[in-house]
Design an enzyme around this catalytic site. Structure first.
Site, short mmCIF file in Angstrom:
data_model
loop_
_atom_site.label_atom_id
_atom_site.label_comp_id
_atom_site.label_asym_id
_atom_site.label_seq_id
_atom_site.Cartn_x
_atom_site.Cartn_y
_atom_site.Cartn_z
N GLN A 179 42.67 46.93 46.20
CA GLN A 179 43.40 46.46 45.26
C GLN A 179 44.16 47.40 44.31
OE1 GLN A 179 41.63 45.41 41.10
NE2 GLN A 179 42.52 42.86 42.48
N TYR A 215 46.61 43.27 33.30
CA TYR A 215 47.48 44.05 33.97
C TYR A 215 49.29 43.82 33.57
CZ TYR A 215 42.65 45.15 33.58
OH TYR A 215 41.35 45.29 33.08
N ARG A 227 29.59 41.16 39.45
CA ARG A 227 28.76 41.20 39.29
C ARG A 227 27.17 40.25 39.64
NH1 ARG A 227 32.41 39.72 35.35
NH2 ARG A 227 32.14 40.78 33.42
#
Length: 375
Positions: A100, A182, A329
């Site tokens: 990424q 972002y 997670r």
């Protein structure tokens, strides 16, 4: 065969199943260089049996790191460190590897989460963040530097250079980070983008620079390798008028534009641009966003967000809400989640031969042929 364990072809790359390991920031790099922690962390995930592993958000310049501990790919030192990581991962697993690539924009120069996550000023070892506009995240923070068109052109080239480095390193795919508040998301959202030039104002203008970046990266990336885009489908600011926030209809238009210029998947997340966001969290809470995008594009869509159970993941794919599911997670909590899913859904996974004897007798088929001989 279950939908979750059906292979998926992305250009020349074939994923053995539809389970993707999301990129997860570890805040453990040194001057942008990956460290032994990344080898341990990603090595564990590489032998999980998932269909693709995406390495954490990697900045195209030092000022693009979220924290001083974030990974970069912007010089020979960061490339050499990443090369060691890729060699290690290739030596232990055939899992497809993606990287990424992104830039934190006004969310850069932050403390690590366990340090509070607040802006680190230049006087404290941080740096001045850059952004579409001189609009701070919060009223208690100084404004970021609003980039000129010339600076945007130079930064676009740094995205291209990171893309070329990723190809040299042998990554199979790239995901462009356009989510979570972002830099690319900052351009897309009118909450952060207050520009009055060709890169601000209308939806068409706000999409312009992110699309230019993606198109430049796609041109630099080999044609046979896939490249996807991660987006936030909504800013979770329903208190604002439609034209003052980024929401699902905008995300659909942007996804369609990405598809036209060569995107091979859309990874649908949400939020991150506004500290005033009001998120309703629950199992699969972001899946409806993926479904909305999938109904309007012809390329595969990844669903994310509290997808924790194998049958939950299977239902998402079987009902046509998405083409892949990504876990983060959940994979940290249970790095063998794909093994568990294969056992529940009668699938098979790629597993290290050294671990073949670990499977319970009731699930002997999940690793395929596992005959052992011993004197």
């Amino acid at each position: 065969m279950s939908h979750l364990f059906t292979p998926l072809k992305l250009r020349s790359l074939t994923l053995p199943n539809r389970i993707v390991i999301s990129p997860m920031c570890q805040y453990s790099a040194v001057e942008g260089r990956v460290q032994p922690w990344h080898h341990a962390h990603l090595g564990t995930l590489a032998i999980s049996g998932a269909g693709m592993l995406i390495v954490e958000a990697t900045a195209v310049e030092p000022a693009g790191r979220i924290t001083p501990g974030c990974v970069g790919l912007y010089d020979d030192a960061t490339e050499a460190a990443m090369a060691d990581l890729v060699r290690m991962l290739r030596s232990v697993s055939p899992i497809p590897l993606a990287l990424q690539i992104g830039h934190a924009g006004r969310k850069a120069s932050s403390g690590r989460p366990w340090e509070g996550g607040r802006l680190i000023p230049a006087s404290g070892g941080g740096w001045t963040p850059v952004a579409p506009s001189a609009t701070p995240i919060g009223d208690d923070e100084p404004a970021p530097h609003a980039m000129s068109v010339a600076e945007l052109d130079a930064l676009k080239e740094r995205f291209v250079q990171a893309t070329l480095r990723a190809d040299r390193l042998g990554f199979d795919a790239i995901e462009v980070h356009g989510a979570h508040g972002y830099l690319l998301h900052q351009f897309l959202s009118p909450i952060a983008n207050k520009r009055t030039d060709q890169y601000g104002g209308s939806l068409e203008n706000r999409m312009r620079w992110p699309l230019e970046v993606f198109e430049a990266m796609r041109s630099a990336w080999p044609a046979h390798k896939p490249m996807g885009m991660r987006i936030s489908a909504t800013d979770w600011r329903n208190d604002l008028p439609e034209g003052d926030r980024w929401d699902v209809p905008d995300a659909i238009v942007f996804s369609q534009k990405c598809e036209k210029i060569g995107a091979d998947w859309i990874d649908v997340s949400s939020g991150g641009v506004s500290p005033q966001q009001k998120i309703t969290i629950g199992p699969g809470y972001q899946v409806p966003f993926a479904e909305a995008v999938r109904q309007q594009v012809k390329i595969p869509v990844i669903a994310v967000g509290l997808i924790t159970e194998p049958r939950q993941a299977e239902e998402i794919l079987a009902s046509g809400k998405a083409d892949m599911v990504a876990l983060a997670r959940g994979m940290l909590w249970n790095p063998r989640w794909p093994w568990q899913a294969a056992a529940e859904l009668d699938g098979t996974v790629e597993a290290p031969r050294q671990y073949w004897r670990s499977q319970p007798r009731a699930h002997m088929a999940i690793f395929g042929q596992t005959t052992f001989g011993q004197r």
